[in-house]
Design a protein around this motif. Structure first.
Motif, PDB file in Angstrom:
ATOM      1  N   PRO A  30     -21.855  78.585   3.667  1.00  0.00           N
ATOM      2  CA  PRO A  30     -20.295  78.135   3.532  1.00  0.00           C
ATOM      3  C   PRO A  30     -19.988  78.225   2.027  1.00  0.00           C
ATOM      4  O   PRO A  30     -20.645  78.160   1.129  1.00  0.00           O
ATOM      5  CB  PRO A  30     -20.019  76.647   3.908  1.00  0.00           C
ATOM      6  N   ASP A  33     -16.000  74.119  -1.370  1.00  0.00           N
ATOM      7  CA  ASP A  33     -14.837  73.526  -1.106  1.00  0.00           C
ATOM      8  C   ASP A  33     -13.734  73.535  -2.368  1.00  0.00           C
ATOM      9  O   ASP A  33     -12.622  73.467  -2.295  1.00  0.00           O
ATOM     10  CB  ASP A  33     -15.105  72.105  -0.794  1.00  0.00           C
ATOM     11  N   GLN A  61      -8.640  81.056  -1.030  1.00  0.00           N
ATOM     12  CA  GLN A  61      -8.159  79.618  -0.440  1.00  0.00           C
ATOM     13  C   GLN A  61      -8.970  78.663  -1.206  1.00  0.00           C
ATOM     14  O   GLN A  61      -8.786  77.305  -1.183  1.00  0.00           O
ATOM     15  CB  GLN A  61      -8.060  79.384   0.978  1.00  0.00           C
ATOM     16  N   ILE A 108      -8.706  68.653   0.947  1.00  0.00           N
ATOM     17  CA  ILE A 108      -9.283  69.628   1.823  1.00  0.00           C
ATOM     18  C   ILE A 108      -9.889  69.316   3.001  1.00  0.00           C
ATOM     19  O   ILE A 108      -9.525  70.009   4.106  1.00  0.00           O
ATOM     20  CB  ILE A 108     -10.499  70.318   0.834  1.00  0.00           C
ATOM     21  N   ASP A 109     -10.217  68.028   3.108  1.00  0.00           N
ATOM     22  CA  ASP A 109     -10.850  67.640   4.455  1.00  0.00           C
ATOM     23  C   ASP A 109      -9.704  67.391   5.485  1.00  0.00           C
ATOM     24  O   ASP A 109      -9.804  67.767   6.507  1.00  0.00           O
ATOM     25  CB  ASP A 109     -11.456  66.324   4.288  1.00  0.00           C
ATOM     26  N   ARG A 111      -6.779  69.045   5.035  1.00  0.00           N
ATOM     27  CA  ARG A 111      -6.502  70.430   5.750  1.00  0.00           C
ATOM     28  C   ARG A 111      -7.412  70.893   6.799  1.00  0.00           C
ATOM     29  O   ARG A 111      -6.847  71.736   7.540  1.00  0.00           O
ATOM     30  CB  ARG A 111      -6.215  71.354   4.281  1.00  0.00           C
ATOM     31  N   ARG A 112      -8.700  70.921   6.462  1.00  0.00           N
ATOM     32  CA  ARG A 112      -9.662  71.490   7.173  1.00  0.00           C
ATOM     33  C   ARG A 112      -9.414  70.878   8.759  1.00  0.00           C
ATOM     34  O   ARG A 112      -9.487  71.434   9.982  1.00  0.00           O
ATOM     35  CB  ARG A 112     -10.953  70.976   6.816  1.00  0.00           C
ATOM     36  N   GLN A 113      -9.108  69.361   8.909  1.00  0.00           N
ATOM     37  CA  GLN A 113      -8.992  68.676  10.045  1.00  0.00           C
ATOM     38  C   GLN A 113      -7.713  69.307  10.999  1.00  0.00           C
ATOM     39  O   GLN A 113      -7.676  69.476  12.024  1.00  0.00           O
ATOM     40  CB  GLN A 113      -8.877  67.288  10.021  1.00  0.00           C
ATOM     41  N   GLN A 115      -6.382  72.153  10.474  1.00  0.00           N
ATOM     42  CA  GLN A 115      -6.695  73.611  10.865  1.00  0.00           C
ATOM     43  C   GLN A 115      -7.274  73.380  12.117  1.00  0.00           C
ATOM     44  O   GLN A 115      -6.948  74.310  13.397  1.00  0.00           O
ATOM     45  CB  GLN A 115      -7.395  74.408   9.987  1.00  0.00           C
ATOM     46  N   PHE A 116      -8.473  72.378  12.317  1.00  0.00           N
ATOM     47  CA  PHE A 116      -9.190  72.514  13.501  1.00  0.00           C
ATOM     48  C   PHE A 116      -8.352  72.001  14.804  1.00  0.00           C
ATOM     49  O   PHE A 116      -8.239  72.406  15.842  1.00  0.00           O
ATOM     50  CB  PHE A 116     -10.275  71.500  13.297  1.00  0.00           C
TER      51      PHE A 116
END
Length: 167
Positions: A30, A33, A61, A108-109, A111-113, A115-116
Motif C-alpha cells: 500500500p 498515508d 493524493q 485521512i481515515d 476520508r477513506r471511510q 470513500q468506502f
C-alpha cells in the motif's frame, strides 16, 4: 533518523535517504498515508518529489508535510503552492508535529471511510436498479402472457357472449 524515532511506536514508518528512494516508496502497495519530507534531500529536492507525485494520478493524493530547516517565506510558499498540506521547521516542538500528524491521519481515515461508504452506496444503488429492471422484465413478461391468454379466450366463439365481454 529523528522523525522515524518520533513516530515508530505509533505508525508503520518507511524511510528514504534521497528523492528517488522517496518516490519509489510512494509507488509501493500500500501507498503511504502521509509523507514527511525535507525540502533539501540528496538526488532530487523535496519540491521535485512533490511535482512527480502530483504528476501521477495514483500518487497525487498522498499528502506531504515538509519538515525542514528552511524557514524563509518564499520556500514555504513554494511548498504550499506545489500542494504540501503543511510546512514545519525542524526546530518545532516534536509534540506539535506529532499532533499535526495525528490530525492528518484522522482526516485521512475519515476520508477513506467516506470513500468506502460512497462506493458501498453506489454498489447498493446499482444492485437495486438491477433488481428493479429484472422485476419489471419478469412482471412485464408474465403480464404479456396473461393478456395473450385473455385475448385468445375473448376471441373464442364458443364462449358465452357475457363472458367474452367480461374478458
Amino acid at each position: 533518523n529523528l522523525l522515524e524515532q518520533l513516530f515508530k511506536d505509533e505508525y508503520h514508518v518507511l524511510t528514504a535517504t534521497d528523492g528517488p528512494s522517496a518516490l519509489a516508496l510512494c509507488r509501493v502497495d500500500p501507498m503511504p498515508d502521509l509523507l514527511l519530507m525535507d525540502v533539501m534531500i540528496p538526488g532530487m529536492d523535496g519540491f521535485e518529489v512533490v511535482r512527480q507525485l502530483h504528476a501521477r494520478p495514483e500518487t497525487a493524493q498522498i499528502p506531504v508535510i515538509f519538515v525542514t530547516d528552511a524557514t524563509d517565506e518564499e520556500t514555504q510558499l513554494k511548498g504550499m503552492e506545489l500542494g504540501a498540506v503543511d510546512f514545519v521547521t525542524k526546530s518545532a516542538d516534536p509534540k506539535a508535529l506529532r499532533a499535526r500528524v495525528r490530525n492528518f491521519i484522522k482526516f485521512i481515515d475519515i476520508r477513506r471511510q467516506l470513500q468506502f461508504d460512497f462506493d458501498a452506496m453506489l454498489e447498493a444503488s446499482s444492485l437495486r436498479e438491477d433488481v428493479e429492471n429484472t422485476a419489471r422484465h419478469d412482471i412485464k413478461g408474465s403480464l404479456a402472457g396473461i393478456v395473450g391468454i385473455v385475448h385468445s379466450l375473448a376471441a373464442d366463439t364458443t364462449m358465452a357472449p357475457k363472458h367474452s365481454r367480461q374478458l
